[in-house]
Motif scaffolding. Structure first.
Motif, PDB file in Angstrom:
ATOM      1  N   LEU A   1      -0.338  -7.510  -2.513  1.00 46.25           N
ATOM      2  CA  LEU A   1      -0.373  -7.712  -1.061  1.00 46.25           C
ATOM      3  C   LEU A   1      -0.825  -9.137  -0.740  1.00 46.25           C
ATOM      4  CD1 LEU A   1      -0.144  -6.222   1.742  1.00 46.25           C
ATOM      5  CD2 LEU A   1      -2.603  -5.887   1.568  1.00 46.25           C
ATOM      6  N   LEU A   2      -1.861  -9.594  -1.418  1.00 44.94           N
ATOM      7  CA  LEU A   2      -2.393 -10.936  -1.171  1.00 44.94           C
ATOM      8  C   LEU A   2      -1.397 -12.040  -1.531  1.00 44.94           C
ATOM      9  CD1 LEU A   2      -6.094 -10.615  -2.401  1.00 44.94           C
ATOM     10  CD2 LEU A   2      -5.279 -10.735  -0.036  1.00 44.94           C
ATOM     11  N   THR A   3      -0.554 -11.770  -2.523  1.00 41.38           N
ATOM     12  CA  THR A   3       0.402 -12.788  -2.964  1.00 41.38           C
ATOM     13  C   THR A   3       1.773 -12.633  -2.313  1.00 41.38           C
ATOM     14  OG1 THR A   3       0.991 -11.450  -4.889  1.00 41.38           O
ATOM     15  CG2 THR A   3      -0.741 -13.122  -5.192  1.00 41.38           C
ATOM     16  N   GLY A   4       1.921 -11.648  -1.439  1.00 35.95           N
ATOM     17  CA  GLY A   4       3.185 -11.469  -0.730  1.00 35.95           C
ATOM     18  C   GLY A   4       4.211 -10.639  -1.462  1.00 35.95           C
ATOM     19  N   ARG A   5       3.859 -10.097  -2.618  1.00 33.42           N
ATOM     20  CA  ARG A   5       4.805  -9.251  -3.356  1.00 33.42           C
ATOM     21  C   ARG A   5       4.866  -7.839  -2.779  1.00 33.42           C
ATOM     22  NH1 ARG A   5       2.413 -12.167  -7.774  1.00 33.42           N
ATOM     23  NH2 ARG A   5       0.992 -10.433  -8.089  1.00 33.42           N
ATOM     24  N   LEU A   6       3.832  -7.425  -2.057  1.00 31.79           N
ATOM     25  CA  LEU A   6       3.806  -6.126  -1.392  1.00 31.79           C
ATOM     26  C   LEU A   6       3.785  -6.369   0.103  1.00 31.79           C
ATOM     27  CD1 LEU A   6       3.491  -3.006  -1.650  1.00 31.79           C
ATOM     28  CD2 LEU A   6       1.017  -3.373  -1.555  1.00 31.79           C
TER      29      LEU A   6
ATOM     30  N   TYR B   1       5.959 -14.146   7.839  1.00 36.20           N
ATOM     31  CA  TYR B   1       6.001 -14.510   6.419  1.00 36.20           C
ATOM     32  C   TYR B   1       7.377 -14.225   5.829  1.00 36.20           C
ATOM     33  CZ  TYR B   1       5.216 -14.343   1.405  1.00 36.20           C
ATOM     34  OH  TYR B   1       5.320 -14.539   0.054  1.00 36.20           O
ATOM     35  N   ARG B   2       7.899 -13.020   6.089  1.00 37.34           N
ATOM     36  CA  ARG B   2       9.201 -12.635   5.523  1.00 37.34           C
ATOM     37  C   ARG B   2      10.324 -13.509   6.078  1.00 37.34           C
ATOM     38  NH1 ARG B   2       7.802 -10.357   0.912  1.00 37.34           N
ATOM     39  NH2 ARG B   2       5.930  -9.167   1.365  1.00 37.34           N
ATOM     40  N   LYS B   3      10.259 -13.832   7.371  1.00 40.42           N
ATOM     41  CA  LYS B   3      11.270 -14.685   7.981  1.00 40.42           C
ATOM     42  C   LYS B   3      11.253 -16.073   7.341  1.00 40.42           C
ATOM     43  CE  LYS B   3      12.862 -16.469  12.413  1.00 40.42           C
ATOM     44  NZ  LYS B   3      12.590 -16.572  13.847  1.00 40.42           N
ATOM     45  N   ALA B   4      10.063 -16.637   7.160  1.00 39.37           N
ATOM     46  CA  ALA B   4       9.927 -17.959   6.534  1.00 39.37           C
ATOM     47  C   ALA B   4      10.447 -17.945   5.107  1.00 39.37           C
ATOM     48  CB  ALA B   4       8.472 -18.418   6.578  1.00 39.37           C
TER      49      ALA B   4
END
Length: 73
Positions: free
Chosen positions: A29-34, A62-65
């Motif tokens: 989650l912290l690294t954006g993988r979740l 975040y996902r859009k970027a």
């Protein structure tokens, strides 16, 4: 999120428990993988006092970027 954890003196293990995630899932989650799901957002709200809508919007940004960065490569 790390700043909030430091401010509230919550350990990684404790935060993972509050979010009902394993430590590995919390790391992801912290690294954006979740992705921040609705359930995670509400658990974050309970754990931090920051509204779930904030966390969901942060995830969307975040996902859009990430998508836009992939297209520009």
């Amino acid at each position: 999120m790390k700043e909030i954890m430091q401010e509230k003196k919550i350990s990684t293990k404790e935060m993972a428990g509050k979010l009902k995630l394993s430590e590995k899932e919390f790391s992801d989650l912290l690294t954006g993988r979740l992705e921040i799901t609705l359930e995670i957002a509400y658990n974050l709200q309970k754990a931090t006092g920051v509204p779930a809508a904030f966390w969901l919007n942060l995830e969307k940004i975040y996902r859009k970027a990430k998508i836009q960065k992939g297209r520009s490569v």
